[in-house]
Design an enzyme around this catalytic site. Structure first.
Site, mmCIF file in Angstrom:
data_model
loop_
_atom_site.group_PDB
_atom_site.id
_atom_site.type_symbol
_atom_site.label_atom_id
_atom_site.label_comp_id
_atom_site.label_asym_id
_atom_site.label_seq_id
_atom_site.Cartn_x
_atom_site.Cartn_y
_atom_site.Cartn_z
ATOM 1 N N HIS A 196 -44.632 8.792 31.452
ATOM 2 C CA HIS A 196 -44.448 7.343 31.339
ATOM 3 C C HIS A 196 -43.146 6.983 30.636
ATOM 4 O O HIS A 196 -42.992 5.872 30.147
ATOM 5 C CB HIS A 196 -45.656 6.715 30.624
ATOM 6 N N GLN A 210 -48.549 11.612 28.525
ATOM 7 C CA GLN A 210 -48.633 10.206 28.926
ATOM 8 C C GLN A 210 -48.052 9.314 27.833
ATOM 9 O O GLN A 210 -47.949 8.104 28.012
ATOM 10 C CB GLN A 210 -50.104 9.816 29.145
#
Ligand code: ZN
Length: 241
Positions: free
Chosen positions: A111, A91
């Protein structure tokens, strides 16, 4: 017997020892600004040059931290070098897994990455360092050199979808691994967090290394609450031996 495929799923807690503050959210680091969410929300970013100017200044500030991989990143790369098949799903946008030595093709950045910038018109990619050098040289909102379009960090902003291809790879890793280690993530940001459940459902051994409770603790085979910088290297040494 072959070595198990190990999936390492990392969240913000993975990078705290590298000096990157652990704030929750896809772009959590930004939340210390009063209306920081605007700086990383696609619609505001695209509509307002002042939001872009402030966003680039924040990027410059983060870049100046000069974050380096920590013991946990290094341990993951070392496991892979030792012959255990490893895939990283992260992430984080800091690129520290790759800097630690993980091959880029084995790292799936849900991300995106703050190490690159992308043109919102022609989608050309270039280096963040180059964009920040232009900001430092007096271009508060540097435009794409190819087409003049608006540039942004190659991260997933609020209001943007995750890259379906990256998400697809991450799901395949979750379903195909024998061991799924969730590190430094509160496992609350979807759809990323659901990968842990997906792995457990597919029969992987689920190990959670996180300071706080997560919604997946009850599903886990092992929950480790020790500091990541020491706990993860010890765990991976056990798995790799
Ligand atoms: Zn362009």
């Amino acid at each position: 017997m072959g070595k198990p495929l190990v999936a390492v799923f990392s969240g913000a807690g993975m990078s705290t020892d590298s000096g990157i503050p652990d704030y929750r959210g896809p772009q959590g680091l930004w939340r210390r600004e009063p209306d920081a969410e605007k700086l990383v929300t696609y619609a505001y970013y695209m509509a307002d040059p002042d939001v872009r100017r402030r966003s680039w200044l924040m990027r410059a500030e983060i870049g100046a931290l000069g974050a380096r991989p920590n013991a946990a990143h290094l341990a993951v790369a070392e496991l892979e070098r030792g012959g255990t098949p490893v895939r990283v799903v992260t992430q984080n946008v800091d690129g520290l897994h790759q800097l630690a030595g993980m091959p880029a093709r084995k790292v799936f950045e849900l991300h995106g990455t703050a190490r690159s910038v992308v043109c919102t018109s022609c989608h050309a990619r270039s280096e963040m360092d180059e964009a920040l050098a232009r900001v430092a040289a007096g271009e508060p909102d540097p435009a794409c050199r190819a087409c003049g379009g608006i540039l942004k960090a190659a991260t997933v902003m609020f209001g943007e979808r995750l890259d379906p291809q990256v998400l697809g790879h991450a799901m395949a890793v979750a379903k195909g691994c024998q061991v799924f280690i969730a590190v430094g993530s509160t496992l609350q940001v979807q759809p990323a967090a659901s990968l842990a459940g997906m792995a457990a459902e597919a029969g992987a051994r689920l190990i959670i290394v996180n300071a706080e409770e997560t919604p997946y603790d009850s599903l886990a085979d092992e929950v480790i609450r020790e500091p990541i910088g020491t706990a993860l290297p010890a765990l991976l040494a056990r798995i790799g031996s």
